[in-house]
Design a protein around this motif. Structure first.
Motif, PDB file in Angstrom:
ATOM      1  N   LEU A 151       0.809  -1.209   0.000  1.00  0.00           N
ATOM      2  CA  LEU A 151       0.000   0.000   0.000  1.00  0.00           C
ATOM      3  C   LEU A 151       0.845   1.262   0.000  1.00  0.00           C
ATOM      4  O   LEU A 151       0.482   2.263  -0.602  1.00  0.00           O
ATOM      5  N   SER A 152       1.961   1.218   0.693  1.00  0.00           N
ATOM      6  CA  SER A 152       2.840   2.382   0.762  1.00  0.00           C
ATOM      7  C   SER A 152       4.248   1.915   1.087  1.00  0.00           C
ATOM      8  O   SER A 152       4.434   1.064   1.970  1.00  0.00           O
ATOM      9  N   THR A 153       5.222   2.460   0.385  1.00  0.00           N
ATOM     10  CA  THR A 153       6.626   2.152   0.649  1.00  0.00           C
ATOM     11  C   THR A 153       7.395   3.464   0.770  1.00  0.00           C
ATOM     12  O   THR A 153       7.308   4.324  -0.100  1.00  0.00           O
ATOM     13  N   VAL A 154       8.119   3.618   1.875  1.00  0.00           N
ATOM     14  CA  VAL A 154       8.929   4.810   2.111  1.00  0.00           C
ATOM     15  C   VAL A 154      10.339   4.356   2.470  1.00  0.00           C
ATOM     16  O   VAL A 154      10.589   3.183   2.719  1.00  0.00           O
ATOM     17  N   ASN A 155      11.264   5.277   2.482  1.00  0.00           N
ATOM     18  CA  ASN A 155      12.611   4.953   2.939  1.00  0.00           C
ATOM     19  C   ASN A 155      12.569   4.537   4.403  1.00  0.00           C
ATOM     20  O   ASN A 155      11.880   5.156   5.225  1.00  0.00           O
ATOM     21  N   TYR A 156      13.316   3.474   4.712  1.00  0.00           N
ATOM     22  CA  TYR A 156      13.298   2.968   6.076  1.00  0.00           C
ATOM     23  C   TYR A 156      14.062   3.918   7.002  1.00  0.00           C
ATOM     24  O   TYR A 156      15.193   4.307   6.729  1.00  0.00           O
ATOM     25  N   GLU A 157      13.398   4.278   8.065  1.00  0.00           N
ATOM     26  CA  GLU A 157      14.051   4.982   9.162  1.00  0.00           C
ATOM     27  C   GLU A 157      13.728   4.228  10.440  1.00  0.00           C
ATOM     28  O   GLU A 157      12.589   3.803  10.622  1.00  0.00           O
ATOM     29  N   PRO A 158      14.729   4.009  11.300  1.00  0.00           N
ATOM     30  CA  PRO A 158      16.072   4.572  11.337  1.00  0.00           C
ATOM     31  C   PRO A 158      16.963   4.071  10.192  1.00  0.00           C
ATOM     32  O   PRO A 158      17.059   2.866   9.948  1.00  0.00           O
ATOM     33  N   PRO A 170      -3.540   3.252  17.246  1.00  0.00           N
ATOM     34  CA  PRO A 170      -2.217   2.635  17.248  1.00  0.00           C
ATOM     35  C   PRO A 170      -1.259   3.294  16.268  1.00  0.00           C
ATOM     36  O   PRO A 170      -1.649   3.741  15.191  1.00  0.00           O
ATOM     37  N   SER A 171      -0.007   3.336  16.661  1.00  0.00           N
ATOM     38  CA  SER A 171       1.083   3.801  15.811  1.00  0.00           C
ATOM     39  C   SER A 171       2.091   2.676  15.637  1.00  0.00           C
ATOM     40  O   SER A 171       2.175   1.760  16.457  1.00  0.00           O
ATOM     41  N   LEU A 172       2.859   2.767  14.577  1.00  0.00           N
ATOM     42  CA  LEU A 172       3.909   1.808  14.265  1.00  0.00           C
ATOM     43  C   LEU A 172       5.242   2.392  14.714  1.00  0.00           C
ATOM     44  O   LEU A 172       5.543   3.551  14.404  1.00  0.00           O
ATOM     45  N   VAL A 173       6.025   1.626  15.441  1.00  0.00           N
ATOM     46  CA  VAL A 173       7.333   2.086  15.907  1.00  0.00           C
ATOM     47  C   VAL A 173       8.394   1.108  15.406  1.00  0.00           C
ATOM     48  O   VAL A 173       8.349  -0.078  15.725  1.00  0.00           O
ATOM     49  N   VAL A 188      11.785   5.227  15.618  1.00  0.00           N
ATOM     50  CA  VAL A 188      11.008   6.147  14.788  1.00  0.00           C
ATOM     51  C   VAL A 188       9.549   5.705  14.811  1.00  0.00           C
ATOM     52  O   VAL A 188       9.257   4.517  14.593  1.00  0.00           O
ATOM     53  N   ALA A 189       8.650   6.645  15.066  1.00  0.00           N
ATOM     54  CA  ALA A 189       7.223   6.356  15.147  1.00  0.00           C
ATOM     55  C   ALA A 189       6.498   6.867  13.914  1.00  0.00           C
ATOM     56  O   ALA A 189       6.805   7.952  13.399  1.00  0.00           O
ATOM     57  N   TYR A 190       5.527   6.065  13.446  1.00  0.00           N
ATOM     58  CA  TYR A 190       4.749   6.395  12.256  1.00  0.00           C
ATOM     59  C   TYR A 190       3.264   6.219  12.548  1.00  0.00           C
ATOM     60  O   TYR A 190       2.860   5.360  13.339  1.00  0.00           O
ATOM     61  N   ASN A 191       2.448   6.985  11.843  1.00  0.00           N
ATOM     62  CA  ASN A 191       1.012   6.752  11.787  1.00  0.00           C
ATOM     63  C   ASN A 191       0.628   6.313  10.383  1.00  0.00           C
ATOM     64  O   ASN A 191       1.161   6.826   9.385  1.00  0.00           O
ATOM     65  N   TRP A 192      -0.303   5.361  10.311  1.00  0.00           N
ATOM     66  CA  TRP A 192      -0.899   4.956   9.033  1.00  0.00           C
ATOM     67  C   TRP A 192      -2.340   5.422   9.052  1.00  0.00           C
ATOM     68  O   TRP A 192      -3.178   4.867   9.760  1.00  0.00           O
ATOM     69  N   ARG A 193      -2.625   6.498   8.335  1.00  0.00           N
ATOM     70  CA  ARG A 193      -3.947   7.100   8.335  1.00  0.00           C
ATOM     71  C   ARG A 193      -4.310   7.481   6.897  1.00  0.00           C
ATOM     72  O   ARG A 193      -3.506   8.098   6.186  1.00  0.00           O
ATOM     73  N   ASN A 194      -5.512   7.112   6.479  1.00  0.00           N
ATOM     74  CA  ASN A 194      -6.038   7.524   5.174  1.00  0.00           C
ATOM     75  C   ASN A 194      -5.075   7.202   4.035  1.00  0.00           C
ATOM     76  O   ASN A 194      -4.870   7.996   3.110  1.00  0.00           O
ATOM     77  N   GLY A 195      -4.449   6.042   4.110  1.00  0.00           N
ATOM     78  CA  GLY A 195      -3.561   5.597   3.047  1.00  0.00           C
ATOM     79  C   GLY A 195      -2.209   6.280   3.026  1.00  0.00           C
ATOM     80  O   GLY A 195      -1.468   6.141   2.045  1.00  0.00           O
ATOM     81  N   LEU A 241       1.493   7.041   5.176  1.00  0.00           N
ATOM     82  CA  LEU A 241       2.401   6.712   6.261  1.00  0.00           C
ATOM     83  C   LEU A 241       3.157   7.983   6.635  1.00  0.00           C
ATOM     84  O   LEU A 241       3.898   8.542   5.818  1.00  0.00           O
ATOM     85  N   THR A 242       2.956   8.452   7.853  1.00  0.00           N
ATOM     86  CA  THR A 242       3.489   9.741   8.278  1.00  0.00           C
ATOM     87  C   THR A 242       4.371   9.572   9.502  1.00  0.00           C
ATOM     88  O   THR A 242       3.944   9.003  10.514  1.00  0.00           O
ATOM     89  N   LYS A 243       5.584  10.078   9.415  1.00  0.00           N
ATOM     90  CA  LYS A 243       6.505   9.997  10.551  1.00  0.00           C
ATOM     91  C   LYS A 243       6.052  10.961  11.644  1.00  0.00           C
ATOM     92  O   LYS A 243       5.737  12.117  11.382  1.00  0.00           O
TER      93      LYS A 243
END
Length: 624
Positions: A282-289, A320-323, A335-342, A344-346
């Protein structure tokens, strides 16, 4: 201490053996009060009644879920083949033994609220054994670039409702036989992630590709409903050549970043969120850390740079958030992320290299835990000997350094809040420590002169208040008093299995009970034909309250990995507790259980001999 023998009263009506817990409810108050939700209720998955029926020598054992959104006014009727088998609504348990049941019987359960029956549960067929077999599709083996052949076995698993029907699916990681610890060089085979319905239907397979190395520390996969649509997503680290569940390649499939030692120390790293039903990316971003310089993590050959952890946390108290995390021997980054409305936001980054955070370096474990330890309604990440607050700021660090095992719960019910029991690799005056989970303050500690690799916490002896803890050949009370001269035969997992409130011992393919009077373990179950995982760690694929009443199931693979087996208890209990999966700390423990050196999930409340009524979870069901 309550006399346990006085709890058990047998009612025999119409061929039904039903254990009453009237005295238990009076003495211990284990039936929850009516449910009301305050502001800030946590989003939680919808679960059905989870009815389980198992053929035994005395008919059929039936158990079902009490939900965290239900209160003490709910009772139950059980139907066999359309005929009610209990004489009056069941108020004090969520299980029974039906003497008239056969292998061909079909069972449903109906809640009764205010004297009115509610809709029937799904129909449950009778299991012929005390386990459900979930067939698997074993990946074909292969050969590494240096000519070494390998095969596959089913490794760590997780659970999530991928399609929103109220029933869990199993998500399974396949490890090749040449999987490596980070400290060891060599090529490995590819890692696969599968999703299965409980009937064995495979929903999808994700191929992580040649640029993700196989081993306990590389792939931490999170399964959780991150956006509140009632269906769980799957998130993990990916790379060039990863192929999602519908066949789409992430990045450049032609790239091969493995060096001559088998490590992957260059090339892009990604974080991908996958659709739980289809496996589609659904979404791919650069991995952080991010990796950055390999040597900045503590060595230059690829060991410490690729020590990953991950978890789910309710950082805002409601969703829930993804860490995702990297490093713990030296530099530590979360690093913490939210998955909302399609999207992925750090949300934030915690880095031990940030000025003011140097005391947090080198404090992480091979595992972590999550709970609202400071009682502000929002979760903290207990990252070994340190803790990170919900806003990404350091909460505390003990300075006791890295360790292999840690347990977080209300281990001492006589103290306010929760406690942490942890063992450490670095010798110190508190290499075995029991601390306050909110402040990190040492409550008591045991000096050590060597690496303590195993430690466990569970209530296994009713003569002492709270959980017992053991490590390094010694057994202690929650107050730090050493008990006797013998310890349980295993220091691994604990599982609520039989009918009392004590926790049993889970190790390899066995469940044992601690005989505290005679100082020995007694075997309750040996899963013949099934195997544990992760070498000397001897952990199950998964342990969780997946089905039936509040007690836990254990998932082991068959010896040849052709199937998973979900084992469930058939012991009657007169304890009525809502499903542990509706306790937020326990549910998150199931989510992070597959991470690195697996640890068992624990509840937010003290669950053991002399417990108070479990607190009503402040949860709301996603989509409702």
């Amino acid at each position: 201490m309550v006399n346990r023998s006085s709890w058990k009263r047998t009612l025999r009506t119409a061929g039904i053996t039903l254990l009453s817990s009237a005295l238990l409810v009076t003495s211990l108050g284990l039936t929850a009060p009516a449910v009301t939700h305050a502001a800030g209720a946590r989003q939680m998955e919808f679960l059905d009644r989870g009815v389980v029926a198992v053929k035994t020598g005395n008919g059929v054992f039936v158990s079902w879920r009490l939900l965290g959104t239900e209160g003490s006014n709910v009772s139950f009727n059980v139907y066999r083949d359309g005929t009610k088998v209990n004489a009056s609504p069941i108020t004090n348990s969520t299980n029974l033994q039906d003497a008239g049941g056969t292998n061909n019987s079909k069972y449903t359960v109906r809640a009764v609220v205010g004297g009115t029956e509610q809709a029937a549960s799904k129909v449950a067929s009778v299991w012929g054994n005390n386990y459900l077999t979930v067939p698997l599709s074993v990946p074909a083996g292969g050969t590494t670039p240096d000519g070494v052949s390998y095969t596959y076995s089913a490794n760590d698993a997780s659970a999530g409702d991928l399609d929103g029907d109220g029933e869990y699916e199993l998500i399974v990681k396949w490890d090749p036989s040449n999987a490596k610890d980070n400290a060891h060089s060599g090529y490995t085979g590819e890692v696969f992630i599968d999703a299965y319905k409980l009937n064995g239907t495979r929903l999808w397979r994700i191929s992580l590709g040649k640029n993700i190395r196989a081993g306990a520390h590389y792939t931490q996969f999170m399964v959780y409903d991150l956006d509140g649509d009632g269906k769980a997503e799957v998130a993990m680290k990916t790379a060039d050549g990863t192929r999602d569940g519908v066949g789409t390649v992430i990045g450049d499939a032609s790239k091969d970043y493995r060096n001559s030692s088998g490590y992957v120390l260059s090339g892009p790293e990604f974080l991908t969120v996958f659709n739980g039903q289809t496996g589609k990316a659904l979404s791919t971003v650069n991995y952080e850390p991010a990796r950055g310089s390999v040597s900045s993590w503590g060595d230059n050959y690829g060991n410490r740079v690729d020590r990953f952890l991950a978890t789910i946390a309710y950082l805002d108290g409601e969703r829930p958030s993804l860490v995702m995390a990297r490093g713990y021997y030296t530099r530590t980054v979360l690093v913490a992320y939210n998955w909302r409305n399609g999207q992925l936001t750090k949300q934030w980054t915690f880095d031990s290299n940030t000025p003011g955070n140097s005391g947090y370096a080198g404090q992480g474990n091979h595992n972590l835990s999550v709970a609202d330890v400071d009682n502000d309604g929002k979760d903290e990440i207990i990252y070994g000997a340190m803790a990170v607050d919900h806003d990404g700021k350091g909460l505390y660090t003990t300075g006791l350094h890295h360790g292999d095992a840690m347990h977080l719960s209300d281990l001492d019910p006589d103290r306010p809040g929760m406690e942490v029991f942890q063992v450490h690799e670095t010798p110190s005056n508190a290499g075995i420590e029991f601390r306050d989970a909110r402040t990190g303050q040492l409550i008591w500690g045991i000096p050590t002169t060597k690496d303590i690799g195993r430690g466990m916490a569970a209530d296994i002896d009713p003569r002492y208040r709270g959980a017992e803890v053991w490590a390094n050949g010694a057994l202690y009370t929650a107050k730090g008093q050493r008990i006797g001269t013998t310890v349980p035969s295993s220091t691994n997992f604990g599982i609520w299995w039989d009918g009392d409130l004590l926790r049993e011992l889970l190790d390899s393919n066995r469940i044992d009970k601690w005989d505290y009077v005679n100082g020995r373990t007694v075997n309750l179950l040996t899963a013949s034909g099934a195997s544990s995982n992760n070498g000397t760690k001897s952990t199950p694929n998964l342990q969780a309250d997946l089905l039936g009443d509040w007690r836990e199931e254990v998932v082991w693979r068959t010896n040849d990995s052709s199937a998973l087996r979900i084992y469930t208890t058939t012991a009657l209990t007169d304890k009525r507790i809502y499903t542990l999966m509706h306790d937020p700390v326990y549910r998150l423990g199931v989510a992070w259980q597959n991470v690195a050196y697996n640890q068992p999930p624990h509840t937010s409340f003290y669950l053991g001999e002399g417990m108070n009524p479990p607190p009503v979870p402040n949860i709301r069901i996603a989509g409702q």
